[in-house]
Write a protein that holds these residues in place. Sequence first.
Motif, PDB file in Angstrom:
ATOM      1  N   GLU A   1      69.121 -26.639 -18.117  1.00 17.98           N
ATOM      2  CA  GLU A   1      68.136 -25.705 -18.601  1.00 17.98           C
ATOM      3  C   GLU A   1      66.871 -26.495 -18.942  1.00 17.98           C
ATOM      4  N   SER A   2      65.858 -25.772 -19.304  1.00 17.58           N
ATOM      5  CA  SER A   2      64.588 -26.429 -19.634  1.00 17.58           C
ATOM      6  C   SER A   2      64.734 -27.250 -20.913  1.00 17.58           C
ATOM      7  N   GLU A   3      63.830 -28.200 -21.114  1.00 14.79           N
ATOM      8  CA  GLU A   3      63.881 -29.050 -22.290  1.00 14.79           C
ATOM      9  C   GLU A   3      63.734 -28.222 -23.569  1.00 14.79           C
ATOM     10  N   GLU A   4      62.947 -27.158 -23.474  1.00 17.23           N
ATOM     11  CA  GLU A   4      62.762 -26.307 -24.646  1.00 17.23           C
ATOM     12  C   GLU A   4      64.070 -25.627 -25.026  1.00 17.23           C
ATOM     13  N   GLU A   5      64.796 -25.130 -24.012  1.00 20.98           N
ATOM     14  CA  GLU A   5      66.073 -24.477 -24.278  1.00 20.98           C
ATOM     15  C   GLU A   5      67.071 -25.476 -24.843  1.00 20.98           C
ATOM     16  N   ARG A   6      67.069 -26.707 -24.288  1.00 20.59           N
ATOM     17  CA  ARG A   6      67.972 -27.734 -24.793  1.00 20.59           C
ATOM     18  C   ARG A   6      67.674 -28.019 -26.277  1.00 20.59           C
ATOM     19  N   PHE A   7      66.395 -28.057 -26.600  1.00 24.57           N
ATOM     20  CA  PHE A   7      66.025 -28.320 -27.994  1.00 24.57           C
ATOM     21  C   PHE A   7      66.478 -27.174 -28.898  1.00 24.57           C
ATOM     22  N   ASP A   8      66.290 -25.958 -28.388  1.00 24.83           N
ATOM     23  CA  ASP A   8      66.718 -24.788 -29.163  1.00 24.83           C
ATOM     24  C   ASP A   8      68.226 -24.806 -29.374  1.00 24.83           C
ATOM     25  N   ASP A   9      68.971 -25.212 -28.301  1.00 26.72           N
ATOM     26  CA  ASP A   9      70.420 -25.222 -28.399  1.00 26.72           C
ATOM     27  C   ASP A   9      70.896 -26.228 -29.434  1.00 26.72           C
ATOM     28  N   MET A  10      70.235 -27.404 -29.475  1.00 28.86           N
ATOM     29  CA  MET A  10      70.659 -28.422 -30.442  1.00 28.86           C
ATOM     30  C   MET A  10      70.337 -27.984 -31.865  1.00 28.86           C
ATOM     31  N   SER A  11      69.230 -27.279 -32.017  1.00 28.58           N
ATOM     32  CA  SER A  11      68.825 -26.883 -33.366  1.00 28.58           C
ATOM     33  C   SER A  11      69.576 -25.651 -33.853  1.00 28.58           C
ATOM     34  N   SER A  12      70.128 -24.852 -32.900  1.00 24.18           N
ATOM     35  CA  SER A  12      70.867 -23.648 -33.311  1.00 24.18           C
ATOM     36  C   SER A  12      72.202 -23.623 -32.586  1.00 24.18           C
ATOM     37  N   PRO A  13      73.212 -24.292 -33.121  1.00 25.86           N
ATOM     38  CA  PRO A  13      74.497 -24.386 -32.435  1.00 25.86           C
ATOM     39  C   PRO A  13      75.191 -23.034 -32.263  1.00 25.86           C
ATOM     40  N   GLY A  14      74.940 -22.060 -33.121  1.00 29.69           N
ATOM     41  CA  GLY A  14      75.572 -20.751 -33.004  1.00 29.69           C
ATOM     42  C   GLY A  14      74.528 -19.672 -32.802  1.00 29.69           C
ATOM     43  N   LEU A  15      75.027 -18.432 -32.520  1.00 26.56           N
ATOM     44  CA  LEU A  15      74.129 -17.298 -32.315  1.00 26.56           C
ATOM     45  C   LEU A  15      74.397 -16.292 -33.427  1.00 26.56           C
ATOM     46  N   GLU A  16      73.361 -15.956 -34.175  1.00 26.45           N
ATOM     47  CA  GLU A  16      73.511 -15.031 -35.294  1.00 26.45           C
ATOM     48  C   GLU A  16      73.178 -13.618 -34.843  1.00 26.45           C
TER      49      GLU A  16
END
Length: 821
Positions: A119-134
């Motif tokens: 995925e894009s670097e932005e998505e990767r960063f988002d994934d690391m910062s938010s491990p779960g989905l609320e």
Amino acid sequence: MTDTRRRVKVYTLNEDRQWDDRGTGHVSSGYVERLKGMSLLVRAESDGESGSLLLESKINPNTAYQKQQDTLIVWSEAENYDLALSFQEKAGCDEIWEKICQVQGKDPSVDITQELVDESEEERFDDMSSPGLELPPCELGHLEELAELVASSLPSPLRREKLALAVENEGYIRKLLELFRQCEDLENADGLHHIYEIVKGIFLLNRTALFEVMFSEECIMDVIGCLEHDPALDGLPRRHRDFLTKTARFKEVIPIGDPELRAKIHQTYRVQYIQDMVLPTPSVFEENMLSTLHSFIFFNKVEIVGMLQDDEKFLTDLFAQLTDEATDDDKRHELVNFLKEFCAFSQTLQPQNRDTFFKTLSNMGILPALEVILGMDDVQVRGAATDIFSYLVEYNPSMVREFIMQESQQNDDDILLINLIIEHMICDSDPELGGAVQLMGLLRTLVDPENMMATANKTEKTEFLSFFYKHCMHVLSAPLLANTTDDKPSRDDFQTSQLLALILELLTFCVEHHTYHIKNYIINKDILRRVLVLTASQHAFLALCALRFMRRIIGLKDEFYNRYIMKNFLFEPVVKAFLNNGARYNLMNSAIIEMFEYVRVDVKSLTAHIVENYWKSLEDVDYVQTFKGLKLRYEQQRERQDNPKLDSMRSILRNHRFRRDARTLDDDEEMWFNADEEELEDCEAVVPPSDNKITKACGGAGENEDLMDPISKFMERKKLKDFDDKEVLGKSSSLSGRQSPSFKLSFSGSTTKTSLSSPPASLRPGSPGSGAKGSPPTAATVTTKVGLVDYPDDDEEDEEEVGGESKEETPPLSKKSKLSS
């Protein structure tokens, strides 16, 4: 001893969203150098330890593997390509699952490995910062927000996985269904539309754990209710729940005592209904996102069949009521339909389980029961029984054949199961004979020697075919014999003609695959003469079936058949049909000409018979050269019989030539075609030295001149014969009313010029009229024989029998005659 823990069945999901069985084998895991990683390998069990590979799949860290129902592992190998391994034992499934989780670094306790995609670097960063989905609160005011979250998560595999985990962990589905009931009570159309989008999105999450909640007894009807409120319907909801609760009725033809089995049947029907009727047709991109739903239905059916099969009381009651004369027609109709659906479900079983299934039905007496049912008057019941019989024949024809032969020892021919099948085929009331076509295919399978087994103690082929021709063939051929007592078919309506065409198709199959059984029957019952009566039918397809039957017989090149044909003058109806067809260029014309062409090329005895008996009727047909060629072949045969010395001379010529491809030109021939006429003025033919030193060069003679004398005499006779051929073939200079181009052949040393009706390409070495190599040039007339079909052996026999030479070619000429226009 075979390790049953590793025994698996490989499935792939086809384009119709059905699981295809790819075979049974044993699975292992190991490093594969070619794939550069740990891989799953399945080798076919029938081929032993070094058997062929059924599956070779690298365990990719980015692939999501799902473990279902303790014995299934499912994953997507590529886009729109799903695979499944169904294990015989749970222990084997657990063992392979641990290997997969070890490669991907996952905990074996999970039922699905997380998907990791680029995925894009932005998505990767988002994934690391938010491990779960609320998820937003499950309230009316947040439905629109939740619908948008679901829609935005579907395109991303990683977000889709996180959404599925969040929905599963928070028990969100039950909360959502409670909210659905509130919206229905309040008639909140917007809220219902949002819930529709949310529930549809949950289906596309493709997760087994969510389906188990949604399809539970307390939730499934509410899930169906959510899918009734499609925004595209403009406020007109579907009434799926009304149909399932009021219209669709569950009938227990035999009481089912197991509540778990009853619940599984209800669930499977409703989930199948959701897939077929409730869910909107998936787009190309959504198709692969419903694979788990297909798997859920597929393996539910497997469970149902297994549970019914294990219930001995249920099956005993089923077959007892089927064969009980006191059972009323409606009840029997329901029983037969249930058995038909039961057999259809069995197609989902693995082969070893299917073996057990059909053996169980056989032991319960399914074939005697079908015999009773097929004797009833109810057309629908007989149709369902035919479908059940087709499952049995397709699965194990040997089992059916064994039953048929055993019952013949106790019953009369009229009530044998196979004769009932033949009678239903003959008496099919459908104008298009749909049932008859199906039954004819089953009969063809039963009499096919390719699926008959041979053992040390008995041969199934010999036993069954002897039985069939003794007890059944007269029933099959009865309509044919009854309709061909005169010179024309007694009944020539469309439905009767279709039936006779089906019977002829099966008889033609018997001619091709059976040996002395069908030969004895045809000759003793004079079947071919009866079949040829149908060439006078007004229906072209039936006349062509009759011709095809005779063509298959002639194609066997069996002298018993040939003598039978000649003795009874069976070419007479064929010639009559050809003449009645006139000059029309159609299938009838082509089929008959092809038959005569085949006889001309391959069947000498029939060639003589045709010319001696039918030449007067065929001599004026000149738009093809087939019949003129028949006459020429006949005269050549007679000449060889009258002059046996020609055969020995032909042998001498053959022994002193070497083989060469007739389609190629060597360098000398190319030079000859390109040379000037003056350069070839004084040239004569030259034969290179052979083992016997027979040569003839410019100004010289061979060392064995005594051998050349009979050759010269042979060429003189050939010269006279060629002039006779000119008289016979002189009228055949045009094809289809068009004049062929004329060419002239001139030899140096001779002033004679010969007009040819064939193109120069026919004058290849060894062809009639080209002159024998090494002999003085002579004038000859050559007519091209134009055949309808180009047989591979045509050139060979023409060269050997017409020109008195074998397929072997003479050596290339260093000095040749000149072709000029």
